[in-house]
Structure formats: structure tokens, C-alpha cells
Design a protein around this motif. Structure first.
Motif, short mmCIF file in Angstrom:
data_model
loop_
_atom_site.label_atom_id
_atom_site.label_comp_id
_atom_site.label_asym_id
_atom_site.label_seq_id
_atom_site.Cartn_x
_atom_site.Cartn_y
_atom_site.Cartn_z
N THR A 171 5.48 -12.93 -2.68
CA THR A 171 5.06 -11.67 -2.08
C THR A 171 4.01 -11.02 -2.99
OG1 THR A 171 6.71 -10.30 -3.20
CG2 THR A 171 7.40 -11.34 -1.16
N VAL A 172 3.22 -10.15 -2.40
CA VAL A 172 2.22 -9.43 -3.17
C VAL A 172 2.69 -7.98 -3.30
CG1 VAL A 172 -0.20 -8.70 -3.24
CG2 VAL A 172 0.42 -10.91 -2.24
N PRO A 173 2.78 -7.44 -4.52
CA PRO A 173 3.27 -6.07 -4.69
C PRO A 173 2.45 -5.10 -3.82
CG PRO A 173 2.90 -7.12 -6.81
CD PRO A 173 2.35 -8.05 -5.79
N ALA A 174 3.16 -4.22 -3.10
CA ALA A 174 2.49 -3.32 -2.16
C ALA A 174 1.50 -2.39 -2.85
CB ALA A 174 3.55 -2.50 -1.40
N ASP A 175 1.77 -2.04 -4.10
CA ASP A 175 0.89 -1.08 -4.79
C ASP A 175 -0.25 -1.76 -5.55
OD1 ASP A 175 2.37 -2.27 -6.77
OD2 ASP A 175 2.62 -0.43 -7.94
N ARG A 207 2.59 -9.94 2.48
CA ARG A 207 1.94 -8.76 1.89
C ARG A 207 2.08 -7.57 2.83
NH1 ARG A 207 -3.00 -7.46 4.09
NH2 ARG A 207 -3.94 -9.08 5.38
N THR A 208 2.08 -6.38 2.25
CA THR A 208 2.21 -5.17 3.04
C THR A 208 0.82 -4.74 3.51
OG1 THR A 208 4.06 -4.57 1.62
CG2 THR A 208 3.14 -2.82 2.99
N THR A 209 0.69 -4.46 4.79
CA THR A 209 -0.61 -4.04 5.32
C THR A 209 -0.80 -2.53 5.11
OG1 THR A 209 0.20 -3.53 7.52
CG2 THR A 209 -0.44 -5.81 7.10
N SER A 210 -2.01 -2.06 5.39
CA SER A 210 -2.30 -0.64 5.15
C SER A 210 -1.45 0.28 6.03
CB SER A 210 -3.80 -0.37 5.38
OG SER A 210 -4.16 -0.83 6.67
N ASP A 211 -0.97 -0.23 7.16
CA ASP A 211 -0.12 0.63 8.01
C ASP A 211 1.37 0.38 7.77
OD1 ASP A 211 0.25 -1.82 9.17
OD2 ASP A 211 -0.47 -1.27 11.16
N GLY A 212 1.70 -0.28 6.64
CA GLY A 212 3.11 -0.39 6.26
C GLY A 212 3.86 -1.54 6.91
N ARG A 213 3.16 -2.34 7.72
CA ARG A 213 3.84 -3.50 8.26
C ARG A 213 3.67 -4.69 7.29
NH1 ARG A 213 2.29 -4.44 14.27
NH2 ARG A 213 0.16 -4.12 13.49
N ILE A 214 4.26 -5.83 7.64
CA ILE A 214 4.24 -6.98 6.72
C ILE A 214 3.46 -8.12 7.37
CG2 ILE A 214 5.65 -8.57 5.35
CD1 ILE A 214 6.11 -5.62 4.64
N LYS A 247 7.48 -6.26 11.44
CA LYS A 247 7.96 -4.96 11.00
C LYS A 247 8.49 -5.02 9.57
CE LYS A 247 11.35 -3.38 13.19
NZ LYS A 247 12.39 -2.97 14.17
N GLY A 248 8.31 -3.96 8.80
CA GLY A 248 8.91 -3.86 7.49
C GLY A 248 10.33 -3.37 7.63
N PRO A 249 11.05 -3.07 6.55
CA PRO A 249 10.61 -3.27 5.17
C PRO A 249 10.51 -4.75 4.79
CG PRO A 249 12.93 -2.64 5.21
CD PRO A 249 12.42 -2.53 6.64
N LEU A 250 9.94 -4.99 3.63
CA LEU A 250 9.66 -6.35 3.17
C LEU A 250 10.87 -7.28 3.23
CD1 LEU A 250 7.59 -8.28 1.86
CD2 LEU A 250 8.30 -7.41 -0.37
N GLU A 251 12.02 -6.78 2.72
CA GLU A 251 13.20 -7.66 2.63
C GLU A 251 13.63 -8.11 4.04
OE1 GLU A 251 12.82 -4.74 1.10
OE2 GLU A 251 12.39 -5.69 -0.84
N ALA A 252 13.56 -7.18 4.99
CA ALA A 252 13.96 -7.53 6.36
C ALA A 252 12.97 -8.53 6.94
CB ALA A 252 14.01 -6.26 7.22
#
Lengths: 267, 267
Positions: A171-175, A207-214, A247-252
Motif C-alpha cells: 500500500t502507499v501511505p495516504a499522506d 493507494r488512496t485517491t484524492s476523494d478518499g476512495r481506494i 470504497k474505503g477505508p483501506l483495510e476493508a
């Protein structure tokens, strides 16, 4: 990849692009045959005769004009090579370099399944005509920003090989984008890491996209079809390289994708 | 690289190797022409007629026999290809795969300066004869142990770009072999990381050897000659890829090598 002559590139919004299109007799559209893929360029070339040269499978909204379409070509560069070659040239080193890099990058450096004998034969001829394999490989794959490797280090900390050893992901860190100034281009090739682990048949990069999805990128070895998995997740792509946004969160998201991949491996 | 037919490989100490050599009429030595490089094999083939096929520059202690030496060949595989081709075959997929992987790996995946038109043309022909570029690239570069990437993560933590931006290096933690169970093979390609950073002309990888000295691998872009630098440090190699072993501790070794590299850049 718009190498090796970046000076040729004009933004679709620029005055220079508008002027060129007004002065032109013909618009040649390369590597796509689809109206939605040419964006603002559509309006710029509205009044011009059009030639389309592409190696993608035909889509739903084709650009009108004279179309040369050959999905069996390893790259659109192969088709352009054939056109110039059958016309007997003229050849020069700039053309040879441009076509070599088209073939190099579309075959992932002569490693994807589209690396046919014909593809290698054309590369040989282009090298003879002035393309330097070493310099062009370096231009395409050897000029990264240092932050790419800082990002890779952080992503490697998340490398996970699933208990059966057939699935691996990173995974790529969201920040990371904000903190390291990284861009999506810096992620080029990251999914090759889990893919390169011995025994792995399906690799994923989350990776997390700019709108918070994965966004998940999937790669597989033959015979696993990740396109089918991506389509079921609402995405798509090719047989061995596909992607989807879930859909996020990442773990899901990871749990959902890995479960689906495991089903795919049982098929 | 002893792919793609690992079953063919016999240890020089094995009974099977001794039996084979007793039964043989001819010993063919590939990819070296030097007595010190064949180790125990020398005694095994003492009474056999010998043919040597090699693309390295001739050295000081040549193996006696019929020698086919051509340093302009991209790989010894190119010479073997020529021999079989001029004899009119016979060809089969096993031979095509073996020669393809020889050329693939000796050109670093068609990216070193020895990637000539002839080299690509032979690769094309071998692909036609049954070598799969995708599968063979995967066999050579796509089957790493997971610990390789754990080691890479630790090495990336040491990535340093020198203040002028033209020199970059990484180090490998001295205790990594024991702690991660890593081997020197796991380091394959690590020096490509500092080399791939934009603006870098000389890249180095430092690692501690089993006797506590420091091995430095050097890579350069044209026109920098790292062979000369390595020779001055007591090592050697090629123009763009060389290595040396220097005294520790690590920090002193880095300082010494970087100082020498900076002089080389001023030349």
C-alpha cells in the motif's frame, strides 16, 4: 511517455497548438481511436481531415476519418514504422528514436507478452537507423526523482505476502503525496515489487485517491485473469493488468479485494 | 544465470559430473577463456579435447584448445547462435530459450550498450524459434525472495544524493545477511537505484564483506569511466560498471570513494 523530443509537445490549451491546427492540412491521431480520449483536441481539429493510427481494440465512440487499426501490433509505433518503411522512408535518427521508445515502453522494456519476433526485429532495425537502446532505456526508465525511492521505502514497509504465498500486495501511505511531494507518476512500476516475489500469482498495489476512495492496481501471471476480477469490482483493463476503484477505508478495501482474488485463484 | 533448464546443472564435485567428463569426447567451455575461472572443472576435463567460446577480452591465463573469441558479441549466446545458425540448425525450443536468456541477461534486459541491432535481431529469431520473451524475462527478473525487498527497504533508508547531485549511493546494513537470511544474490540490481536518480552520473553501492572490508560497486553514465576509478582503488571491471574492495570502516570507505569519484567527474 512523450520522449525523446519533449520540445514537440504543445498543451491543448496553448495558442501555439491552436495556431498549428489552423495552419495544418491534416490531423494524425495516434494511439487512440476514441473521441473521449482526445479531450480538447477534438475542437482544435474539427475542420481538419483526420487519420487515426492505433493498436487498441476498437471502442464505442470512434473518431471519424481514415482509420488504421491493428490490435496485433505491439505498439502504435510498430504501425507507424510499417507505414514509413513501406513508403521507403525517409528515415532519420529522430524518427528512429521516437518509434523505438514507443515500442520499448509499450512492451514494458521488451518483457510483456506483446514482445513478438516482429517487435524485436523492428527494434533491431530502429537501432540500426540511429536509436540507441541504452540511452533510450535510460531516458524512459532511468530518470526518477529521489522522492520516488523514499516513497518506495515507505511502501515496502507494507509489503504483505498472503498466507498461501500466491497473493501479495503493497500500500502507499495516504499522506505521502503531501509529505514527500510525490505524484502518481512516482508510483510507476511499484506493483512490480509484489509481482516479482517467487510464487506470487496475483499482485496488488493499493493507494488512496484524492476523494478518499481506494484505487487497486492488479497484475497477474498466466493463467490468472485479473481483468475479470477488476470488472466485478467496477473497474477493468487487460487480462494480466487491470485496476478498480473501491470504497474505503483501506483495510476493508484490502480484505474485499483479497477475498475476491482468492476466489479467482480457485476458479 | 543458469536458466531456463536448471536440471542440466551438475556440481563440479559431484560423481555425476566426473562420470559425464569420463564419458565425453569433447569439453566445450563457455563464457570464459581463463584457467582461473573454471576452478575444479580444470581437473575434470584435463584429458578431453577443448573448445572455448567466449566474448570477454582475452586474459592472461588462457585455456588451451580451439578458441572462438569475439569481444564484440553482446553475449557468448550470440556466438553459439551463430555457430548453430551457420550449421543450419538443428533448432529447438530448449536451445532457443537458453540462448535468449543468455542474451537477455548479458544485456541487462536489452538496456546496456551491448544491445546492438544484431543482438535484437537474434533475439527476434530466437523468439520465433520458441523462446517466450515474457516468460523468460519473468524467469530471469521476476522470481525474487521476499527478503530481497526487506533488504532493499533497509538499503533505501541509507540512500544519499551528494550535494552536487551528480553522485549517489546506498549502503547495505552489515548485519542484514544474518538478520534477514539474505545473500549477495539478493542485492542484484540494487545499484540501479542510485543510478536511476535524475542528474546522477556515478552511482555506488557499499556493502561489508565477510572479512570486514568494504566492497563498492560503481556504475556510471557516459562519458564517466568508473573502471579507471576502480583500478585506482585496487579493483577493476568495465567502463560503466566496475568494483573494488577497500578498507573499512564504512564511513571512511565512503569518504574515500566519493572523494575519488568527485575527482573523476572533474577530469
Amino acid at each position: 511517455f512523450l520522449l525523446p523530443e519533449p520540445g514537440w509537445v504543445l498543451g491543448a490549451k496553448s495558442d501555439a497548438a491552436a495556431r498549428r491546427c489552423r495552419e495544418a492540412d491534416l490531423a494524425v491521431i495516434l494511439d487512440t481511436a476514441e473521441v473521449p480520449r482526445i479531450g480538447r483536441v477534438k475542437a482544435l481539429i474539427r475542420d481538419l481531415a483526420k487519420v487515426v493510427i492505433d493498436h487498441h481494440p476498437p471502442g464505442k465512440r470512434p473518431i471519424e476519418g481514415l482509420v488504421l487499426s491493428e490490435p496485433a501490433a505491439c505498439a502504435t509505433g510498430e504501425l507507424v514504422y510499417e507505414l514509413i518503411d513501406r513508403a521507403g522512408g525517409p528515415w532519420n535518427a529522430v524518427i528512429a528514436r521516437a518509434l523505438y521508445i514507443a515500442i520499448l515502453t509499450d512492451t514494458g522494456g521488451f518483457r510483456f507478452t506483446n514482445t513478438t519476433p516482429e517487435c524485436l526485429r523492428i527494434a533491431a532495425r530502429l537501432a540500426e537507423l540511429g536509436a540507441s537502446p541504452e540511452a533510450l532505456h535510460r531516458a524512459a526508465y532511468g530518470r526518477f526523482h529521489r522522492r520516488r525511492f523514499e516513497l518506495l521505502r515507505e511502501a515496502l514497509a507494507t509489503l504483505t505476502v498472503h498466507r498461501n504465498g500466491r497473493v501479495a500486495w503493497m500500500t502507499v501511505p495516504a499522506d505521502a503525496y503531501g509529505r514527500l511531494g510525490a505524484t502518481i507518476e512516482d508510483l510507476e512500476g511499484f506493483v512490480d515489487v509484489p509481482r516479482a516475489i517467487e510464487g506470487v500469482e496475483v499482485a496488488a498495489l493499493f493507494r488512496t485517491t484524492s476523494d478518499g476512495r481506494i484505487k487497486v492496481s492488479l497484475r497477474s501471471l498466466p493463467p490468472v485473469d485479473v481483468n475479470r476480477i477488476a470488472v466485478e469490482l467496477g473497474g477493468g483493463g487487460h487480462l494480466r493488468a487491470a485496476a478498480a476503484v473501491v470504497k474505503g477505508p483501506l483495510e476493508a478495501a484490502i480484505a474485499k479485494v483479497v477475498a475476491r482474488v482468492e476466489e479467482g485463484l480457485l476458479d
